[in-house]
Write an enzyme that holds these catalytic residues in place. Structure first.
Site, mmCIF file in Angstrom:
data_model
loop_
_atom_site.group_PDB
_atom_site.id
_atom_site.type_symbol
_atom_site.label_atom_id
_atom_site.label_comp_id
_atom_site.label_asym_id
_atom_site.label_seq_id
_atom_site.Cartn_x
_atom_site.Cartn_y
_atom_site.Cartn_z
ATOM 1 C CG HIS C 256 4.515 21.859 1.111
ATOM 2 N ND1 HIS C 256 5.613 20.656 0.962
ATOM 3 C CD2 HIS C 256 4.499 22.577 0.117
ATOM 4 C CE1 HIS C 256 5.924 21.313 0.697
ATOM 5 N NE2 HIS C 256 5.607 22.616 -0.174
ATOM 6 C CG ASN C 257 4.309 23.690 5.447
ATOM 7 O OD1 ASN C 257 4.920 22.869 4.346
ATOM 8 N ND2 ASN C 257 3.846 23.480 6.431
#
EC number: 2.3.1.191
Lengths: 365, 365, 365
Positions: C256-257
């Site tokens: 994520h991210n």
């Protein structure tokens, strides 16, 4: 988020605990980082280095620990919820806001799903399009099966299970309450077991591999979360067991007859070979490989990309991975590594030579 | 297992070979380990260390090798099937009992499946819900396609193939007889090939990657088994080839234009880059990485987590992985590894110094 | 390929650029390697070592660079298309021939698909059997959704996107124009984030992991290609971002991210932990592991199986993997590696001893 969904700090504390410092009637309707939050948002302080931001934030309220609130030079006019674990509190509140905002799923079986007449599905369950539920399966209350899922013969899904799209659960596996499985994961495929039945050597070898039937299943306890495209194999004779609150990331492989202890977390791309037991509260890093038939104690941490080939009987952190360095530098070292035993022999020879000289020579006397 | 499914030892020997010692009319209806089996169960001895259990087991009969039965101090009253490979024999019998007990799949196409009119599906095949079979596909006798499978244009599936749920087979691929593919595996996705078409350097680089069309397919021979969520890419011009009786575990990646030799086994999380050829009877450990465009001889063994960057032209076992040790210990060694070439230089300097002194000094004379 | 699909060299140049040397009216209808091509086929020279084959090939025409055509000792009677990048030219022409030969998909929604009434699907899109498109999704012109795909709530698919079978795109993700995603890939599953909420140590620890809601999405730019069974997680608060023209192989995990810079290529089985930023034009080798929260500069190359634990701020090639060697040799070196710090101490002791002797002893004077 609609203004109507805003909630007072007093109401939050009633539901999630903690203590309000400031205006308990202040309403918040969402969450944001300290440096971006506005008056209608809740922020949190989980890391000391952001302490100065608490004094300047425009947030409607800040989740903060009892120790940290004491460190503030000013807090007049600010609103706080004081809680020992602001990060966990943030997570719980965030989830609640999401649940409020999410479209309500309508219980029932989508007309494009196939549920075998001999399966038992709770009326509160939500069964999506193109789902298959085979005979003998038991689907608990409020279970959510997204599109394209296949639930095999005799599978048991506990209450509030959520399977994301295209998950496959093979026959006979059990998932406890609140288990979450992300898209594409495969629970209960055959373990990798073949008996060699060969005669002769080299080019004259004949025979074949004989498949070992895998008649165990996978038994997953409550509150487990399993990542996308992860695979957990069924046991050969007994079950593969995932204890409660285990969290497994994406693309992880867990071999047949493993047991993963409660609260253990396993990061992405890790692989655990068959019949291995991992203790409780372990942390297995990304891309770690663990051999079969070994045991890891409780509270073992294995750092990313390391390999475990023997049992680790004591809690603690274990490592076997090197960090990347410029290629040319690495090659210089790697060339030496290949001849390390010779290097050691040269040191030994030097030591011997020096010792002999010390014995021989009078100059040290 | 219902009592009616029990079978005499004589009948087993008739079907699977071996020789009965004891009561050939004794009936067994299942299998169990030596220490748990009862009179209606068959046990097996594959590992010397369990030999004493044979003398105390309550099993109805024991599968045992000719050499081991000679080692028993007593065998009066016991029943045995003597066979050179009790483990493989066990596996075959276990499979037969499973087949007897399994619910019989009804041949035919589930109403929720989509079979293109231009596909050819044997009447004995079992096509599950939400399956897609595209035009030109040929599906052999007794093939079992579980729910959610996609069989692309012009795919050929040999007799007795079993594809588990949500498998995807891209257009033009061929699977031989009795191939098993576990859930989520993808056969025949495009190989990873892009021609760089860039001009300039650094920030002023312009251009793009141009996709190299992948017009080969995947050709899988008889008796191959492929694990869950494994991916085998189609060839660029020629086919990717998996020879007969290859066994591949979960989450394995095989690049375009590879050839995997017969009987080779590949454990979970291994990755093989494009255009690599692996010989017959190889054993590739878990999480092994093999570079592209290399060749491994027959009977090569690569241990878990090792990396192969060059061809291995001789049979044998190869390794490049370290086992995890306590983190602090590792860091001490790792710091030295980064400067190994300097360490070598220091040894060289010591050797030179000592040699010079030996030349200079009279004290060794 | 039907003869009718053949095309003249002049037509090729008109469409793809370059310059004809020889007979521009010559027709070709396919591609083949130099040593196998016939008069109706186009070959290409991308590697100097095949230069001699150009002089003997039976190919109808050869794609060649301006520099290489000058090196030919004879080119009378041969046909050429001269272009700076014959390999990329080949790729483009090959794709065009494939497009010509491929069966034309008929726009429209297969009756076995489920498209939510609140989704918006372009009339030119091709939606296959057992596809699910949820409410609020927007499907662009000429998008091709193969069988078994699930497109979540509010997903946006740009024009000419092609999703292969059984792909899952979670709610809210965006895919740019011409994005290709291979079978079984999962875009937008929850990132792996849990807040520890435990009290106490060892056996008396109580508490649990609290899930951090993942409310970002995945934002994929134009011309990205994503391999089979690859997983790209949605962001926690902000989005995970894949910039344009990134190419990702099979079984890759992106946390994520992360942000992956334009034109970067990532080979199979690589894993990138959360919140990591990779620059533009990077090349990440197979099975590479990259830690979370690090940054890689533009033009970084990480070789296969290496591990990156810290930011790499300069362009260049980085490595930390050893190539496999015979097992016994490896074990010898590995034993020394475990005690490298002691080896260094022994060298230090030798140096000290020698230095002391030099100081003590008169024999060097």
């Amino acid at each position: 988020m609609a203004a109507g969904m805003a909630i007072t700090l007093d109401e939050l504390v009633k539901r999630f605990g903690g203590e309000v410092v400031g205006d308990g009637a202040h309403r918040v309707g969402g969450l944001a980082p300290l440096d971006k939050a506005g008056p209608a948002q809740l922020a949190f302080l989980a890391n000391q280095k952001y302490l100065p931001q608490v004094e300047t934030t425009a947030a409607g309220a800040v989740l903060i620990s009892p120790a940290d609130i004491e460190k503030l030079s000013k807090r007049d006019g600010g609103n706080f919820i004081v809680t020992p674990n602001p990060y966990a509190y943030f997570a719980r509140v965030a989830q609640a806001f999401i649940d409020l905002a999410a479209p309500k799923a309508v219980p029932g079986v989508h007309p494009g799903a196939y549920v075998d007449p001999a399966a038992k599905v709770a009326a509160s369950a939500v069964i999506g399009p193109h789902v298959t539920v085979e005979a003998g399966a038991v689907v608990g209350e409020r279970v959510k099966l997204d599109a394209g899922i296949v639930v095999g013969r005799g599978v048991t899904l506990g209450d509030d299970v959520h399977l994301y799209p295209n998950v496959t659960v093979y026959h006979g596996c059990k998932l406890g309450a609140r288990v979450i499985v992300h898209a594409g994961a495969v629970i209960g495929a055959d373990g990798f077991g073949f008996a060699p039945d060969f005669v002769g050597e080299g080019d004259s070898r004949t025979g074949t591999w004989v498949k070992i039937p895998q008649v165990g299943a996978v038994d997953i306890a409550d509150d487990v979360e399993i990542g996308a495209n992860t695979t957990i194999d069924r046991g050969a004779m007994a079950d593969t067991v995932i204890e409660h609150s285990v969290k497994i990331d994406n693309l992880v492989q867990i071999g047949h007859n493993c047991r993963i202890g409660a609260y253990t977390v396993i990061a992405g791309c890790a692989g655990i070979a068959g019949s291995t037991t991992i203790g409780k509260h372990c942390m297995i890093g990304g891309a770690v490989g663990i051999a079969g038939h070994v045991t890891l104690a409780d509270y073992v941490i294995v750092t990313a990309q390391s390999g475990v080939s023997k049992s680790l009987t004591k809690a603690g952190m274990y490592t076997s991975a090197f960090p990347a360095v410029p290629h040319a530098d690495w090659n210089k070292s790697a060339a030496v590594v290949r001849n390390l035993d010779k290097l050691r022999d040269r040191i030994k020879a030097l030591e011997t030579a020096l010792a002999e000289r010390d014995g021989d020579a009078p100059d040290k006397a």
